[in-house]
Motif scaffolding. Structure first.
Motif, PDB file in Angstrom:
ATOM      1  N   PHE A  23     169.055  59.608  84.085  1.00  0.00           N
ATOM      2  CA  PHE A  23     167.716  60.187  84.181  1.00  0.00           C
ATOM      3  C   PHE A  23     166.722  59.385  83.345  1.00  0.00           C
ATOM      4  CE2 PHE A  23     165.099  63.822  85.273  1.00  0.00           C
ATOM      5  CZ  PHE A  23     164.125  63.824  84.298  1.00  0.00           C
ATOM      6  N   ALA A  24     167.150  59.018  82.136  1.00  0.00           N
ATOM      7  CA  ALA A  24     166.274  58.243  81.264  1.00  0.00           C
ATOM      8  C   ALA A  24     166.067  56.827  81.793  1.00  0.00           C
ATOM      9  CB  ALA A  24     166.863  58.199  79.857  1.00  0.00           C
ATOM     10  N   ARG A  25     167.168  56.218  82.287  1.00  0.00           N
ATOM     11  CA  ARG A  25     167.070  54.830  82.745  1.00  0.00           C
ATOM     12  C   ARG A  25     166.105  54.702  83.918  1.00  0.00           C
ATOM     13  NH1 ARG A  25     166.097  50.130  81.414  1.00  0.00           N
ATOM     14  NH2 ARG A  25     166.713  48.528  82.901  1.00  0.00           N
ATOM     15  N   LEU A  26     166.138  55.660  84.850  1.00  0.00           N
ATOM     16  CA  LEU A  26     165.274  55.584  86.022  1.00  0.00           C
ATOM     17  C   LEU A  26     163.799  55.741  85.663  1.00  0.00           C
ATOM     18  CD1 LEU A  26     167.238  57.485  88.812  1.00  0.00           C
ATOM     19  CD2 LEU A  26     167.228  55.051  88.242  1.00  0.00           C
ATOM     20  N   ARG A  27     163.532  56.240  84.452  1.00  0.00           N
ATOM     21  CA  ARG A  27     162.151  56.392  84.009  1.00  0.00           C
ATOM     22  C   ARG A  27     161.711  55.272  83.075  1.00  0.00           C
ATOM     23  NH1 ARG A  27     164.020  60.412  86.144  1.00  0.00           N
ATOM     24  NH2 ARG A  27     162.792  62.121  87.009  1.00  0.00           N
ATOM     25  N   ALA A  28     162.580  54.280  82.858  1.00  0.00           N
ATOM     26  CA  ALA A  28     162.209  53.132  82.030  1.00  0.00           C
ATOM     27  C   ALA A  28     161.328  52.168  82.826  1.00  0.00           C
ATOM     28  CB  ALA A  28     163.471  52.420  81.545  1.00  0.00           C
ATOM     29  N   ASP A  29     160.461  51.445  82.134  1.00  0.00           N
ATOM     30  CA  ASP A  29     159.536  50.526  82.800  1.00  0.00           C
ATOM     31  C   ASP A  29     160.262  49.382  83.497  1.00  0.00           C
ATOM     32  OD1 ASP A  29     157.087  50.864  80.113  1.00  0.00           O
ATOM     33  OD2 ASP A  29     157.406  52.060  81.937  1.00  0.00           O
ATOM     34  N   ASP A  30     161.427  48.966  82.981  1.00  0.00           N
ATOM     35  CA  ASP A  30     162.103  47.794  83.533  1.00  0.00           C
ATOM     36  C   ASP A  30     163.282  48.154  84.430  1.00  0.00           C
ATOM     37  OD1 ASP A  30     163.640  48.850  81.532  1.00  0.00           O
ATOM     38  OD2 ASP A  30     164.166  46.914  80.610  1.00  0.00           O
ATOM     39  N   VAL A  31     163.327  49.375  84.984  1.00  0.00           N
ATOM     40  CA  VAL A  31     164.428  49.749  85.863  1.00  0.00           C
ATOM     41  C   VAL A  31     164.389  48.877  87.122  1.00  0.00           C
ATOM     42  CG1 VAL A  31     163.083  51.576  87.003  1.00  0.00           C
ATOM     43  CG2 VAL A  31     165.578  51.666  87.023  1.00  0.00           C
ATOM     44  N   THR A  32     165.555  48.474  87.626  1.00  0.00           N
ATOM     45  CA  THR A  32     165.644  47.607  88.799  1.00  0.00           C
ATOM     46  C   THR A  32     166.124  48.393  90.010  1.00  0.00           C
ATOM     47  OG1 THR A  32     167.951  46.981  88.417  1.00  0.00           O
ATOM     48  CG2 THR A  32     166.247  45.694  87.262  1.00  0.00           C
ATOM     49  N   GLU A  33     165.920  47.825  91.207  1.00  0.00           N
ATOM     50  CA  GLU A  33     166.399  48.460  92.429  1.00  0.00           C
ATOM     51  C   GLU A  33     167.917  48.541  92.434  1.00  0.00           C
ATOM     52  OE1 GLU A  33     164.910  50.080  94.854  1.00  0.00           O
ATOM     53  OE2 GLU A  33     163.090  49.864  93.649  1.00  0.00           O
ATOM     54  N   ASN A  34     168.566  47.529  91.848  1.00  0.00           N
ATOM     55  CA  ASN A  34     170.023  47.553  91.773  1.00  0.00           C
ATOM     56  C   ASN A  34     170.491  48.768  90.964  1.00  0.00           C
ATOM     57  OD1 ASN A  34     172.688  46.512  92.125  1.00  0.00           O
ATOM     58  ND2 ASN A  34     172.616  45.755  90.015  1.00  0.00           N
ATOM     59  N   GLU A  35     169.788  49.030  89.885  1.00  0.00           N
ATOM     60  CA  GLU A  35     170.147  50.194  89.067  1.00  0.00           C
ATOM     61  C   GLU A  35     169.899  51.489  89.817  1.00  0.00           C
ATOM     62  OE1 GLU A  35     167.660  49.111  85.763  1.00  0.00           O
ATOM     63  OE2 GLU A  35     169.398  48.689  84.504  1.00  0.00           O
ATOM     64  N   ARG A  36     168.799  51.546  90.584  1.00  0.00           N
ATOM     65  CA  ARG A  36     168.541  52.745  91.374  1.00  0.00           C
ATOM     66  C   ARG A  36     169.664  52.981  92.375  1.00  0.00           C
ATOM     67  NH1 ARG A  36     163.310  54.513  90.603  1.00  0.00           N
ATOM     68  NH2 ARG A  36     161.840  52.968  89.756  1.00  0.00           N
ATOM     69  N   GLY A  37     170.142  51.876  92.992  1.00  0.00           N
ATOM     70  CA  GLY A  37     171.245  51.999  93.935  1.00  0.00           C
ATOM     71  C   GLY A  37     172.515  52.491  93.249  1.00  0.00           C
TER      72      GLY A  37
END
Length: 340
Positions: A23-37
């Motif tokens: 939850f926190a990572r997806l709200r970070a400024d530098d989150v990537t599409e790979n991480e979203r996947g």
């Protein structure tokens, strides 16, 4: 204005920690599409993952003003490294702390290490309970404690974040106290009793209180006025009884065993009791009073167990065992006089 009181309770669910980290990572400024996947894959892998993540969303939505609470900020600074280590996004992000901002950092860092943020306990309105003459009742209190009220009893109940307070205004009550960190305090004008988790009886009469302990321990406190700190008088152990008041010294009795009060089962038990005191007890349960006409009868000592709702059986036993005669007064009273 003072900061709102915050209670934070520890937990250790690894799925909850992972959900908080994602939850926190997806709200970070530098989150990537790979991480979203990767997060979507984690959510789809187990229904418990999605449930934990949705719970985190609800927690964040309801955090309100507490997200920026200074107590949370302190925990963030101390626990952020542990929070980052529990999440499972790609390796390239593992070596640095998440750049969480403001309130998000406050909520998520705490949730990530398994803490639950709770709103302050809501103020519980003061409640009053009363029993009529001859009536008894048991009340389940909001913390799980149970309070049994004897005949002609009045109490006020007030719970706060720091204390569970019962004001015994009149009569007698028996308490089965649920164990909590908050003290359970029974107050009267003549003194108080403090407990955490225990079973005890408090009886208020004649300018003093009588306390009988069945289980656990209770602290007896002298009466205090205003904001004065009450003085501790004694600690009771199971089987002990005590009486004290503002103008009456502390008296303690060790009964040798702990037994539930007889009145809980509708009975009155007397053990070498003065007849005047026994009559006073019966009169609490009935509007048809027993009256001692001859003062000499007050010195008779009585023992036995009687039904509290049957004064006739009591006076009949007196006539059988003692030089006592009974007559009916015009007002309906049962008059006891000495048999000549």
């Amino acid at each position: 204005m003072s900061s709102p009181r915050l209670n934070v309770v520890e937990g250790g669910d690894p799925i909850r920690r992972q959900a908080a980290a994602w939850f926190a990572r997806l709200r970070a400024d530098d989150v990537t599409e790979n991480e979203r996947g990767q997060c979507r894959q984690w959510l789809d892998a187990d229904a418990r993952h999605r449930a934990a993540y949705e719970r985190m969303e609800r927690l964040w939505a309801g955090a309100g003003d507490h997200a920026a609470h200074p107590e949370i900020a302190l925990r963030v600074r101390a626990q952020a490294p542990a929070a980052a280590a529990t999440r499972q996004p790609p390796r390239r992000g593992r070596g640095r702390l998440l750049a969480w901002s403001g309130a998000a950092a406050a909520l998520i860092a705490v949730a990530a290490i398994g803490w639950r943020l709770l709103q302050p306990p809501p103020a519980v309105p003061e409640q009053q309970y009363v029993t009529a003459v001859g009536e008894s009742r048991t009340i389940a209190l909001e913390d799980g404690s149970r309070m049994s009220l004897d005949t002609d009893t009045r109490v006020r109940v007030r719970y706060s974040a720091d204390e569970r307070r019962i004001s015994l205004l009149r009569g007698r009550a028996f308490f089965r106290v649920a164990k909590q960190a908050r003290p359970f305090l029974v107050r009267t004008e003549d003194g108080s009793v403090r407990a955490v988790g225990t079973e005890f009886e408090v009886y208020r009469r004649d300018g003093e209180i009588e306390v009988a302990l069945i289980e656990g321990r209770v602290l007896l406190l002298a009466a205090a006025s205003g904001d004065a700190v009450p003085v501790g008088l004694a600690m009771l152990a199971p089987g002990q009884k005590a009486s004290f008041g503002q103008r009456k010294p502390l008296r303690m009795i060790d009964a040798g065993h702990a037994a539930l009060p007889a009145w809980l089962s509708g009975k009155l038990a007397f053990d070498d009791q003065a007849l005047s005191a026994a009559v006073g007890e019966f009169n609490r349960y009935s509007r048809r009073a027993i009256v001692l006409r001859d003062p000499a009868l007050a010195r008779i000592r009585v023992s036995g167990v009687f039904r509290s709702d049957d004064p006739h059986a009591f006076v009949e036993a007196l006539q059988t065992l003692y030089p006592v005669q009974v007559s009916d007064a015009p007002g309906g009273e049962l008059v006891l006089s000495e048999r000549r």
